[in-house]
Every structure is written in C-alpha cells, then in structure tokens.
Design an enzyme around this catalytic site. Sequence first.
Site, short mmCIF file in Angstrom:
data_model
loop_
_atom_site.label_atom_id
_atom_site.label_comp_id
_atom_site.label_asym_id
_atom_site.label_seq_id
_atom_site.Cartn_x
_atom_site.Cartn_y
_atom_site.Cartn_z
N HIS B 257 16.24 -25.39 -29.12
CA HIS B 257 17.25 -24.78 -28.84
C HIS B 257 16.88 -23.54 -28.04
CE1 HIS B 257 20.87 -22.18 -29.08
NE2 HIS B 257 21.62 -23.29 -29.82
N ARG B 273 26.00 -17.97 -25.27
CA ARG B 273 26.06 -18.29 -23.65
C ARG B 273 27.68 -18.63 -23.27
NH1 ARG B 273 22.26 -22.13 -23.43
NH2 ARG B 273 22.05 -22.07 -25.74
#
Lengths: 250, 667
Positions: B257, B273
């Site tokens: 990740h 994000r």
Amino acid sequence: MGERKQGEKLRMLKIDILRFDPHDPDDVPHIDTFEIQEAHGMTLFVALNEIREHHDNSLKFDFVCRAGICGSCSMLVNGKPTLACRTLTKKLDSHITLAPLPLFELIGDLSINTGTWMRGMNERLETWIHDKEQELNVDKLEERMEPELADEIYELDRCIECGCCVAGCGTIQMRPDFAGAVGLNKIARYHLDPRDKRDDKDYYELVGDENGVFGCMTLLGCEDVCPKDLPLQSKIAYLRRMMLRTGLKG
Amino acid sequence: MKIIYTDVLIIGGGLAGLRVATGVKERGHDAVVLTLVPPKRSHSAAAQGGMQASLANCYMGEGDDEDVHFMDTIKGSDWGADQEVARMFTHCAPKAIRELAAWGVPWSRVDRGDHTAIINAKKVTITESDEAHGLITARDFGGTKKWRTCYTSDGTGHSMLYAMDNKAHEDKVEIHERLEAISLLHENGRCYGTIARNLMNGELVAYVSKATTIATGGYGRIYEISTNAIICQGMGQAIALETGVATLGNMEAIQFHPTAIVPVGILTTEGCRGDGGLLLDKDGYRFMPDYEPDKKELASRDVVSRRMTEHMRKGKGAKSHYGDHLWLDITILGREHIEKNLREVKEICENFLGIDPAEEWIPVRPTQHYSMGGIRTTYKGESQTLKGLYSCGEAACWDMHGFNRLGGNSVSETVVSGMLVSEYISDFCDAPESSVNIHSSTVEKFLKTEKEKIEALLTVENGEDAYVLRRAMEKIMMEKVGIFRNGNDLQKAVNELEVLYKRSKNIEVFRSKSRAANPALVNAYRTQRMLKVALTVAYGALLRTESRGAHSREDYPERDDANWLKRTITSWPDEEQTLPTVTYEDIPISKMEFPPGFRGYGKNLTIDHPETTIRQHTVDVIQEELEKEGASRFEIQNALMPFKHRLPEKYQNRNERLNEPLGEEDG
C-alpha cells in the site's frame, strides 16, 4: 516542513507490570520490573513486545491492530484505563506502571477476557437492528437516510468495546450487572436509528432500571477515559430523560 | 478427548467468516466460529476507506454499473483474475452492501446540492441531485473509472464488522473465542474439521464438521513491516498447506500500500488520495504527475507504490531515523473534511506521529498490505483438491484479484464471498455426500499427534530461538521479496528461508514451559508455519519470470502473457520436503470476456499471447452484432461470458439503480 522533529531525549524506562498466571497454582499476583531503552516514537506496544522478546517471553498481553482501532489492548497505564498500543512512552514518566483492566476475567498478566463480557452485554441489550416486518430485497435501492442522521449514528457506532469505560465506572463496582457506558451508548445508537423498529417501551424493558440508565451515578469516569471521545455523558443524560418519560407514562 | 460436532465449522471471525456463519444458519445448518480474538477485534475492523459497489448514486458515480466495476477489477488484476469470479463478485457487491445497510451500517449518504471537492489539486463544485438524496454515496479510489467506494467516514471496516457481528449475535451463531485451529482433520481427500488449541488454558479440542471454512485473512506478518494486524500470520494458509492435499494459489502476489505511516506501518487510507490528497517528495514537489500523467496519485496501488520507490531511489525521499519516506499532504482538503471523513487518519496521526494532518504532512512509505494469494478454491470457495474444505475472503484465492487488488475491493470481497460461499456450503451440507465418515479413532490420532508435537516443542533443549528465526525471515521478505524483485535476491531469499525452515524444526521454547496461555509456545509453532508460508511466497516469486501487477521483476519487466498467463499453485505433499511443490494452472483466454490488454500505466511492456487477438476479434464481433440488434448490456455480457448460472438462484436478479429501474420481470 520537510524535516521531522528529531532529537527527542531517549531515556531508560523502568516498567512495573502487575503479573499473575491463574493457571499456575504456585503463582501469586506480583510486580515484575523491566528496564528497557526508549526508542524514537516508541509506544507501549513496542515496549511490551521488546520485553517479551528480550526479557521475559512468558509475558501475556493482547494486541491485534496496534493502531488504536480494535480495542484489544486496554490496560491500566499508571492507573488509568487506556489503549496501550497508541500510548507513546515519551508522553509518560520514565517510570511506568502497567496493570490489567479490572472487572474482566484475567487470562494472565495484562491479558483479559473482554470478549465474553461484551458478548453478554450485546446479547442482553440485543444490539442489532430489529425489523421483522420488512422482507429484505437486496436487488432494490437501499432505504434512504438523511445524511446528517447517518453521520450521527456513525458517531456513536465508533465505540470499539475496549472496556475502558467499564474499568473506569464507579457504578459497576457496586452493581456487577450494570450495562456500563458501552451498553448505554449502544442503546442510544439503536434508538437513533430509524431502521431499528423498537419503541421507547422496548428500550425501557432493557435499560429502564438500576442495571441500566438509572443505575448510573453520573461520576462520568467513562467519558474521561473513552479513547474514542464518545459523547457518553450527554447520551446517558438523554437516555435517562427519555426513559423517565416512558416510565412515567408507564 | 473433547470432540465438538457441528455442520459448518468456520475458522476466523472477521467479515468473511461471520458472513458465512449467518448464511449457513439461515439455511438451517449449525455453525461454530473459531476465532483467535473476539470477532469485533478482527483485522476487518481496520479497513478504513471503503467498499466498492457500483450503486451509481452520487454524481461522480453516475453511469457506473457492474460492467465498469468488472473492467476496473480485471485491469487492476493485470489480467490475472478469474473473470467469471470477478463477474460474480461485481454482480453481487450492490446486494451485499444493501444487505449491510439493512443490518445497520450507517453508510455515508448522498446530500443534495452543491459540495466542494478537491480533484487534481483544484477545488471543484459537485452538485448532487434531489433524486439521489439519502442513498449511499461513494468516494474516489485508485484504479477506478467512477467514484464507487462506499464508506462510513474512514471507519468502514469497523462499521461493517460491528453490524455483521451483531447480526451473528441475533442469529445465535456459536462463537468460540481465543481458539486457534492448529491442524485440519482430513482423510481420503476429505476434510472433516480441525484440531484447535484453546489459547487461554491450552486445551486441545477436536471440531468435527461436514464443511470446514478457512476465513483467517492474509499473511502480511511474514514481512517485517506490514499494515496488517499482528494476528495476520498466514496460519489458515499454513494448516491448509500442511494437509499435503489442499493447494494455495498465487502466493507471490503481495500488495504494497502506498501510504502507511513511518516507521510503524499503520495504514492511512487510499481515501486520503481519493478525496484529493497529494504525494510530495522531500522538496515538497508533487511527483506523481511526472510518472503517471493520467491517473497521477490515483493510479492502481501497485503502480503508485513502485513509482514512489523509484522516486526515493533517485534520492528524492525525505530522511528520517527510520530511513527515507515521502509525504502525504491532505492539508489541502481542509480541517472540516478531515474531521468528518478522515477522522481515523487524524487520530492515527495525532497518536502515533504527534502531528495534526490538517496542518502538517504525513510521512508515508509503501508497506506490505494485502495478500492476493491464498487457499486455492473453485468459484464455490471449495478447495480444488480437498473436499469439504472451503475458504473465502483474503484467506482464499478464488481468484478475483489476480496480481493486484483494487482498493475498496477487499471488504467488498469479504461479504460477497461470504454470502455466496455460505450458499454453496449449505448446498453441500444438504446433499448426502456431506455426511461425516471419519472414524473417531482417526480423530483421536490427529489429536494425539498435535498433543505430541506440542509436548516435543516444550521439551527441546539447546534449540533455536523462535524470535531470532522469525526476525530473520521478516527481514529477508522485506529486503529480497519486496516491491521490486530480481532473480539474484529471490534465489538468496529462498536459500536463506530454507535454512531457517530447517532450523525451525529445532525450536526451543525458552523458560516459559506452561501448557496453558503461553505466548512463547504460540510463537514457536507459528514461526515454524510462517516459514513455510514465506517459502511459498519467495519460491513462487523466484519462478515467475515476468512482471504482473504487484509482482514486479527488474530482470523480467515484461508482462509475459505468452508464457505466464497462469496461476501459481503451491502444495507441500511430503512433510519432509523443505521447499514447496509448485505447479501451474492456465488462465484460458478463449473464455475471457475482457481479453488481455494494456493497463495504461507507463510503457506497454506486454508480450502478447497468440490467442489474445483471436479472442479480441471474437469479442468485438459478438459485441458489434448484438449492439446492432439493439441488445441490452446484459444480453451482450451473457453472450460473451455467461456467469449467472453459477450464482445461487436468489442472487441472480438484476440490481436496481436510479437510471436502471427494475422491470416487472426483474422484481
């Protein structure tokens, strides 16, 4: 920005741990003291694992997510119930005392059985959506909900059943069957939720007595120690008003 | 000897396991769930950002449907996924989320009117319709064409797990906490349950069942730093492997990740994000648009993690006590947004970093996060080789993620696969073939074997320190089986792990000899098993001489469809062998609805399979002809790759959307 804060002073930590192995007939509750070197960003999760790995591999404690999310690692840190995993050692004195949460069954050392207690509470208060009338059709659009209401429910849904509020509760010392702030918060949560079709009377049956909302002595240790900052005080007060109204209507 | 009989035994009390339990209960079968920790403490609770389901309610999700979700999932998998399974999944995700809505998950909802959002570092106004008001909303996630990730703030997994566990309470599912399955009962290619160890008092118990389900999650903890909970040690995969009969699939497919905090590796959600957060380097420069001008920070996870690593290798990482890292900037989202939709992230930053993410940047680094591989099963969740053994969720490889999972598809998979597999298990339990034919003396033999193994472990003297072996393994996996891999390092990794594995047969449980709750004993036997799992990952990675999804070989940068469009199958048939047995299973192009193509990241480095163009042509012709005839998207899909017949009948119906109301015939 761009530089991390460095140069924090690292100390030698002295950690006193209240220990007892109920499976060992020769053991009695006692304090073991461990000395370890503090590291940058060290949490009690890191410290306890270091003790287990390098000092005493029989030391029992519970960590799962180690991120303050799962509620496994609640213990008394310098006497106060809190989540050990997210407690940074730099925020504590160099002499630290750790003990298991009181009131729960002891598995050994700092490891306690919160699961059985929480399950009992959930079963007793039936902490699930009660809606028998409606046959669920998963092909169809979901039922609508006001966005603010969903947010309000989530606010109360954030409880992680860590047991800190139970350990911090004065009432439960005298009334072992008291639902605790964790239980009362759940009732407030379902009461708020229009998907749960129980009415005030149903809730009164569950918590309209001394083991429920009328048992609370309003010492509010629960709110002081809740690691998720849940609005326990106002929710208990709200429930009490509601229950009083329901009780009087009787 | 304590033997507990049940219809369906479920090992693992996270989202997938609990959903199987409630499903089989509804069909009238008894279920017992064994779990290491109280179910609400399972790693499912740590999922933050959301669950993908193509509801198409919010403005930025308009036009979404199963087809788009399917294509995103297959592209994300780098064509490694089983397309029929991915179809089953995308078809059922809206049903699973609606079920959870009815069970109490307070999904964040669409709010009519104007809202400010940050897209590509700019403020934009999004107007939500009256029509969608109050339906479940969604946020953007990496590698998806639409805003499809449904959420409750950033505590999605927590809310889902609580609703699911509460439902299990309601359904009176029997849950046995702090019980660890240490060996599967099996005979003549048929699984009959497990031997479990009570972690509180050390008692060994045999659980005998018609069907046994492993839903124990991933194996991230074979790595030194992982976002996974510390119980995600791959024990489910290990006990399956140790039958010598069950197989594992694609164990080398490991996801990193992009944004775990440094140094502890706790996750900050992709939602950071998705909601508009940026990745910055040591100079505060936003570098992702240079590498991926199209998707930028919201490229697929494997891509972003590689780009971040590349950028740090160029010396652009910020320095810290714990090595280089980059910055995640969510300050641009504003305090209000962070305190409402990213509050777990905020708490994590405050508690573990001592920073306020509304004011300061978050130090992040790509970190082990997800196991695409797992127990290899059919689309029904049943082991291909050991009858009566089922698996679902992250523990399994049925295989909808191929070589890279999309963010938001994991919690979604847990509940969808749990929902489906519970039906298939129930069908199995309804059939006469499921009757339990194991002799009690065989059960006794298994119990005795496990007892002796534990006694043997406790009597070893002058042996190995489990911690030393484990730390060495974790380091090897980090350094040599990481984001970028190469033949030299992988060969070293395999050799070193093999040595560690051999040494692990002589582990000594120092000092702490208790047969009851004993963390040293647990660490000893788990370390032995973790080494086996680590070997399957490293060895599979060494043998796969191509780059696909999260498996990225510097010495073989091409995705080699011509030779490697296949699944890695790992087994351990002989207890004495010190390396796993590896075979392969073809992924046939001739049946694909969506033939292999270019994912659209970086340069196209695909070595095509000769069948790809043939199949693509067939697909194009079918599609064109049916479109001309005015066929619906469902008819076209069915002509390309029928899958509905595989679904339990109750889940075959179409999904209603605002723009796709159900007709009479669909009701």
